[in-house]
Scaffold this active site. Structure first.
Site, PDB file in Angstrom:
ATOM      1  N   ASP B 198       0.778  -1.235   0.107  1.00 47.67           N
ATOM      2  CA  ASP B 198       0.125   0.385  -0.209  1.00 47.67           C
ATOM      3  C   ASP B 198       1.232   1.017  -0.069  1.00 47.67           C
ATOM      4  O   ASP B 198       1.730   1.920   0.606  1.00 47.67           O
ATOM      5  CB  ASP B 198      -0.317  -0.050   1.741  1.00 47.67           C
ATOM      6  CG  ASP B 198      -1.966   0.723   0.972  1.00 47.67           C
ATOM      7  OD1 ASP B 198      -3.051   1.019   0.429  1.00 47.67           O
ATOM      8  OD2 ASP B 198      -1.529   2.116   2.228  1.00 47.67           O
ATOM      9  N   ASN B 206      -1.755  13.329  -4.643  1.00 51.07           N
ATOM     10  CA  ASN B 206      -3.258  13.524  -5.665  1.00 51.07           C
ATOM     11  C   ASN B 206      -3.518  15.038  -5.189  1.00 51.07           C
ATOM     12  O   ASN B 206      -3.971  15.811  -5.891  1.00 51.07           O
ATOM     13  CB  ASN B 206      -3.942  12.432  -5.018  1.00 51.07           C
ATOM     14  CG  ASN B 206      -3.782  11.612  -6.082  1.00 51.07           C
ATOM     15  OD1 ASN B 206      -3.878  12.261  -7.923  1.00 51.07           O
ATOM     16  ND2 ASN B 206      -4.164  10.399  -6.297  1.00 51.07           N
ATOM     17  N   HIS B 211      -4.233  14.465 -10.493  1.00 49.83           N
ATOM     18  CA  HIS B 211      -4.121  13.360 -10.589  1.00 49.83           C
ATOM     19  C   HIS B 211      -4.017  12.987 -11.355  1.00 49.83           C
ATOM     20  O   HIS B 211      -2.745  11.771 -11.814  1.00 49.83           O
ATOM     21  CB  HIS B 211      -5.960  13.408 -10.638  1.00 49.83           C
ATOM     22  CG  HIS B 211      -6.856  12.853 -10.154  1.00 49.83           C
ATOM     23  ND1 HIS B 211      -6.603  12.014  -8.712  1.00 49.83           N
ATOM     24  CD2 HIS B 211      -7.496  13.763  -9.492  1.00 49.83           C
ATOM     25  CE1 HIS B 211      -8.467  12.618  -8.441  1.00 49.83           C
ATOM     26  NE2 HIS B 211      -8.566  13.249  -8.349  1.00 49.83           N
ATOM     27  N   ASP B 215      -1.269   9.720 -11.042  1.00 50.51           N
ATOM     28  CA  ASP B 215      -1.103   8.592 -12.539  1.00 50.51           C
ATOM     29  C   ASP B 215       0.534   8.412 -12.766  1.00 50.51           C
ATOM     30  O   ASP B 215       0.580   7.434 -12.717  1.00 50.51           O
ATOM     31  CB  ASP B 215      -1.586   9.069 -13.552  1.00 50.51           C
ATOM     32  CG  ASP B 215      -3.514   9.047 -13.458  1.00 50.51           C
ATOM     33  OD1 ASP B 215      -3.335   8.790 -12.554  1.00 50.51           O
ATOM     34  OD2 ASP B 215      -3.871   9.414 -14.264  1.00 50.51           O
ATOM     35  N   ASP B 241      -4.009   2.357  -4.590  1.00 51.18           N
ATOM     36  CA  ASP B 241      -2.937   2.307  -4.811  1.00 51.18           C
ATOM     37  C   ASP B 241      -2.747   1.557  -4.129  1.00 51.18           C
ATOM     38  O   ASP B 241      -1.314   0.994  -2.621  1.00 51.18           O
ATOM     39  CB  ASP B 241      -2.357   3.692  -3.691  1.00 51.18           C
ATOM     40  CG  ASP B 241      -3.290   4.252  -2.096  1.00 51.18           C
ATOM     41  OD1 ASP B 241      -3.949   3.508  -2.271  1.00 51.18           O
ATOM     42  OD2 ASP B 241      -2.413   4.729  -1.669  1.00 51.18           O
ATOM     43  N   ARG B 262      14.538  -3.356  -0.361  1.00 44.94           N
ATOM     44  CA  ARG B 262      14.744  -2.794  -2.419  1.00 44.94           C
ATOM     45  C   ARG B 262      13.351  -1.505  -2.747  1.00 44.94           C
ATOM     46  O   ARG B 262      13.499  -1.285  -3.577  1.00 44.94           O
ATOM     47  CB  ARG B 262      15.325  -4.225  -3.022  1.00 44.94           C
ATOM     48  CG  ARG B 262      16.763  -4.369  -2.735  1.00 44.94           C
ATOM     49  CD  ARG B 262      17.453  -4.566  -4.426  1.00 44.94           C
ATOM     50  NE  ARG B 262      16.891  -5.844  -5.291  1.00 44.94           N
ATOM     51  CZ  ARG B 262      16.351  -6.909  -5.301  1.00 44.94           C
ATOM     52  NH1 ARG B 262      17.394  -7.496  -3.845  1.00 44.94           N
ATOM     53  NH2 ARG B 262      15.757  -7.731  -5.789  1.00 44.94           N
TER      54      ARG B 262
END
Lengths: 194, 339
Positions: B198, B206, B211, B215, B241, B262
């Site tokens: 998440d 955002n 937006h 993106d 997300d 990583r």
């Protein structure tokens, strides 16, 4: 099996007049139509709508266009299958001409759904023949004129062809004068594709 | 015309592929198409078995043995030249001292016509062989059209399936794609690790940059995930997300923890957007299919979610394992704090 005939029209228009003309004709005949699949079914009246749209787009009379279509079926690029299947009709042009009455049967033998109008050949004497295309597919006679012209070239025969038009009952007539059977060298034909 | 001459002429016309044998088994007369099979060499006067093998019935060692098989079906093969098999029937005629052997190519017709360059003139007018060749060719033309149609339909089906299984923005698998991949791994008993990821601070980016910036972040995150995983692994975007990675065949916790570390570092790289540098991070919860007696998709996702929640609670940018059945749903403290 109308797809097969419509697909032949698509190939003819694309190769002769270009992709842009085909897309206009297809859209005019049926909104959203872009490609024809030979082995799928289409509404029976689509063929006529395509031809009418083509005639309007090119501003040419339908019989003349249909003659060109008939020639294309034999001598067009990628039409080798039809040309070869027609050559099975006989070794010489006259054999082929005589075998035309078998054409609907031969077509059905290849594709059971392919229903072509009946053909009757009448020998009028002195190398003159009258081919009657029975009703069922308007313009079929005009297509036959172009097809016979191309097949005569295949066989190296010299023929004169004349479209006799459509009778009130829908039958069409094609006049054929066989001037010389072996006028030029016939195109090679082997019974089995190499 | 002698009796023989008109009989031979009749046979030549009705059945151009025939042989007439005398009492000693020598060939008295051969039909015109027989000559085509021997490239014009005459076979007359020769013993039948010199030029043609009789393969059925068995045990024909002399041509005259065939007199005993009148009216029966024969299998024959040319000697020399291109291999050509023939079907035939022998008919004893006259005073019983002459044998007419009529031949046909049977199902070997296409090969024989090709091998010997035969034409329509080599067949009797009433012989349906030419119609058979026509039919073979017509059928293969129709079959070719059908095959091409099938190929196009298959390609269309494949690309529709791809679209249905993937996320249009990132090109990663979507929830359906993830379900299908997991079902496949479970069905084939392939061990795998599932990372539930998440993004942290995504909402802030955002809200602040719009937006389009969001993106750009998602695309950058997707490519980071692809970069840090192998070809056979599955990377899916299952929510705004929210991401899931299936690491196929990986069951070593320290190795998984290194991969997670990583990934977090890679995702934390600032993404330039419209003059600004947008920065997000992520929290990761991981489960291993090995921890389940019978792995179940929903259960594994729910457990990974618990581990993810634990990672978030631990201060974000953190990775946590779920300890599985044996750990009674506890969340392990293996892993490092990257916050």
């Amino acid at each position: 099996m109308y797809g097969l005939i419509n697909r032949a029209i698509e190939c003819f228009v694309t190769e002769t007049y270009g992709e842009a003309v085909w897309l206009r004709v297809a859209a005019r005949a049926q909104p959203g139509l872009r490609r024809i699949e030979a082995m799928l079914d289409y509404p029976p009246d689509l063929t006529m709508r395509l031809l009418d749209a083509l005639s309007q787009d090119l501003e040419r009379e339908l019989p003349a266009l249909l003659e060109d279509l008939g020639t294309f079926l034999v001598s067009g690029q990628g039409m080798v299958a039809i040309r070869r299947l027609l050559r099975f009709g006989g070794c010489e042009f006259l054999d082929f001409l005589t075998s035309l009455e078998e054409l609907p049967g031969r077509a059905r033998m290849a594709l059971p759904d392919l229903d072509l109008p009946g053909l009757d050949l009448l020998d009028e004497g002195e190398g003159c023949y009258r081919l009657t295309c029975q009703a069922g597919m308007p313009g079929y006679g005009a297509v036959m004129v172009g097809l016979l012209r191309a097949m005569a070239d295949e066989y190296g025969a010299l023929v004169l062809l004349d479209y006799g038009g459509e009778a009130p009952d829908g039958a069409e007539t094609v006049w054929i004068v066989l001037v010389e059977q072996a006028f030029a060298k016939a195109r090679a034909f082997e019974l089995v594709r190499q | 015309m002698t009796a023989d001459a008109w009989v031979f002429a009749l046979l030549d016309g009705m059945c151009p592929l025939h042989l007439v044998l005398g009492p000693d088994g020598r060939i008295l007369h051969a039909g015109p198409t027989v000559g085509r099979l021997f490239a014009g060499r005459s076979v007359e006067g020769k013993d039948l078995l010199e030029v043609i093998d009789v393969t059925r019935p068995h045990g024909i060692t002399r041509a005259r043995d065939l007199f005993a098989h009148s009216g029966r079906r024969l299998r024959l093969a040319l000697r020399g030249g291109p291999q050509t098999e023939l079907t035939g029937a022998a008919h004893r005629v006259g005073h019983g001292d002459t044998l007419v052997v009529v031949l046909s190519f049977g199902i070997g017709l296409v090969d024989a016509v090709r091998a010997h360059g035969l034409t329509a003139a080599d067949f009797a007018i009433t012989d349906p062989s030419i119609e058979m060749l026509y039919l073979v060719e017509a059928k293969s033309a129709a079959m070719d059209l059908s095959r091409r149609l099938n190929l196009r339909l298959e390609q269309a089906r494949h690309s529709a399936e791809q679209r249905a299984m993937s996320d249009p923005l990132t090109g990663l698998a979507n929830r359906s794609g993830l379900d299908a991949a997991m079902a496949g791994l479970i069905a084939t008993d392939t061990g795998f690790a599932l990372m539930h990821i998440d993004l942290d601070y995504f909402k802030a980016v955002n809200d602040t940059h719009g937006h389009a910036a969001g993106d750009a972040i998602l695309l950058s995150v997707a490519s980071a995930m692809k970069r840090e995983t192998r070809r056979e692994d599955v990377v899916a975007r299952i929510g705004g997300d929210e991401f899931v990675i299936l690491l196929v065949g990986l069951r070593d916790r320290p190795a998984l923890d290194r991969i997670a570390t990583r990934l977090i570092a890679s995702i934390e790289h600032p993404v330039p957007f419209g003059g600004a540098h947008c920065k997000v991070s992520c929290s990761i919860g991981t489960v291993l299919s090995d921890d389940y007696a019978r792995p179940n998709q929903d259960r594994m996702l729910a457990d990974a979610d618990i581990a993810l929640y634990a990672a978030k609670s631990a201060g974000r940018a953190t990775h946590r394992f779920h300890l599985g059945q044996s750990g009674a749903g506890e969340t392990g403290q293996i892993g490092f704090d990257h916050g």
